[in-house]
Design an enzyme around this catalytic site. Sequence first.
Site, mmCIF file in Angstrom:
data_model
loop_
_atom_site.group_PDB
_atom_site.id
_atom_site.type_symbol
_atom_site.label_atom_id
_atom_site.label_comp_id
_atom_site.label_asym_id
_atom_site.label_seq_id
_atom_site.Cartn_x
_atom_site.Cartn_y
_atom_site.Cartn_z
ATOM 1 N N HIS A 67 6.539 3.153 -4.375
ATOM 2 C CA HIS A 67 5.754 1.904 -4.482
ATOM 3 C C HIS A 67 4.328 2.293 -5.178
ATOM 4 O O HIS A 67 3.976 1.669 -6.218
ATOM 5 C CB HIS A 67 5.525 1.335 -3.212
ATOM 6 C CG HIS A 67 4.617 0.233 -3.026
ATOM 7 N ND1 HIS A 67 4.974 -1.143 -2.992
ATOM 8 C CD2 HIS A 67 3.379 0.061 -3.084
ATOM 9 C CE1 HIS A 67 4.255 -2.029 -2.723
ATOM 10 N NE2 HIS A 67 3.173 -1.408 -2.975
ATOM 11 N N GLU A 68 3.795 3.314 -4.600
ATOM 12 C CA GLU A 68 2.464 3.587 -5.255
ATOM 13 C C GLU A 68 2.644 4.055 -6.842
ATOM 14 O O GLU A 68 1.591 3.818 -7.567
ATOM 15 C CB GLU A 68 1.873 4.465 -4.444
ATOM 16 C CG GLU A 68 1.477 4.267 -2.901
ATOM 17 C CD GLU A 68 0.678 2.840 -2.895
ATOM 18 O OE1 GLU A 68 0.063 2.578 -3.783
ATOM 19 O OE2 GLU A 68 1.104 2.101 -1.908
ATOM 20 N N HIS A 71 2.750 0.996 -9.153
ATOM 21 C CA HIS A 71 1.316 0.909 -9.665
ATOM 22 C C HIS A 71 0.724 1.695 -10.381
ATOM 23 O O HIS A 71 0.349 0.964 -11.720
ATOM 24 C CB HIS A 71 0.652 0.893 -8.282
ATOM 25 C CG HIS A 71 0.687 -0.254 -7.279
ATOM 26 N ND1 HIS A 71 0.582 -1.400 -7.543
ATOM 27 C CD2 HIS A 71 0.869 -0.196 -5.946
ATOM 28 C CE1 HIS A 71 0.812 -2.273 -6.336
ATOM 29 N NE2 HIS A 71 1.032 -1.448 -5.220
#
Length: 156
Positions: A67-68, A71
Site C-alpha cells: 500500500h505504501e 503511494h
Amino acid sequence: MSNEELQAWVEEISIHSFHIPFKHRATFNRRLSTTGGRYFMKSHNIEINPHQLEIHGKEEVERIIKHELCHYHLHLAGRGYKHRDADFKKLLQAVGGSRFCKAIVKSDGKKRKPEPYRYVLRCVECGTEYKRKRKMDPARYRCGRCSGHLRLLMLD
C-alpha cells in the site's frame, strides 16, 4: 525484526511487485497507533507500524508495505497517488495491497475506543440535541431544525 531487515524486505517487495527499486528509507515507528504505515512525500521515506507485525503477522505487513509503495511509486511517477485516485486503486489491486489495515486490539482484548462526547447542545424550542466532543459557545449558533436558541449541557 530490525529496521535493516525491514529496509531489505521493502526493497525486495518493490522489485518483485513493482519492478522498480525503492531508493529511500523504510523504518518502524512504534508511535503509530491507528495506521499501518505512512509515506512521506517530502523525504519519500516510509514508516511501518511494528504492532501490525506483532499482532497480525508478516502477510498483513506485506500488504501494508505494498500500500505504501503504491503511494511512493505513483508519487514519484507524477501520477495519482492519493487514496481516491483511480491510478492508486488500480495499482493497489494489481499488486495485492490492502486498502485498510486490520485494527490493533489492546492487550485486554478491546479495540481502541473513540473519545466520548463531553458536551450536548439542546435546542430550547424543539429539544433537538447536538453532541460534541469540544466545548463551543451556544450563543454563536442556532438549531438547524427550527432556528431556536441552544443551551449547553455538560456530560462530565
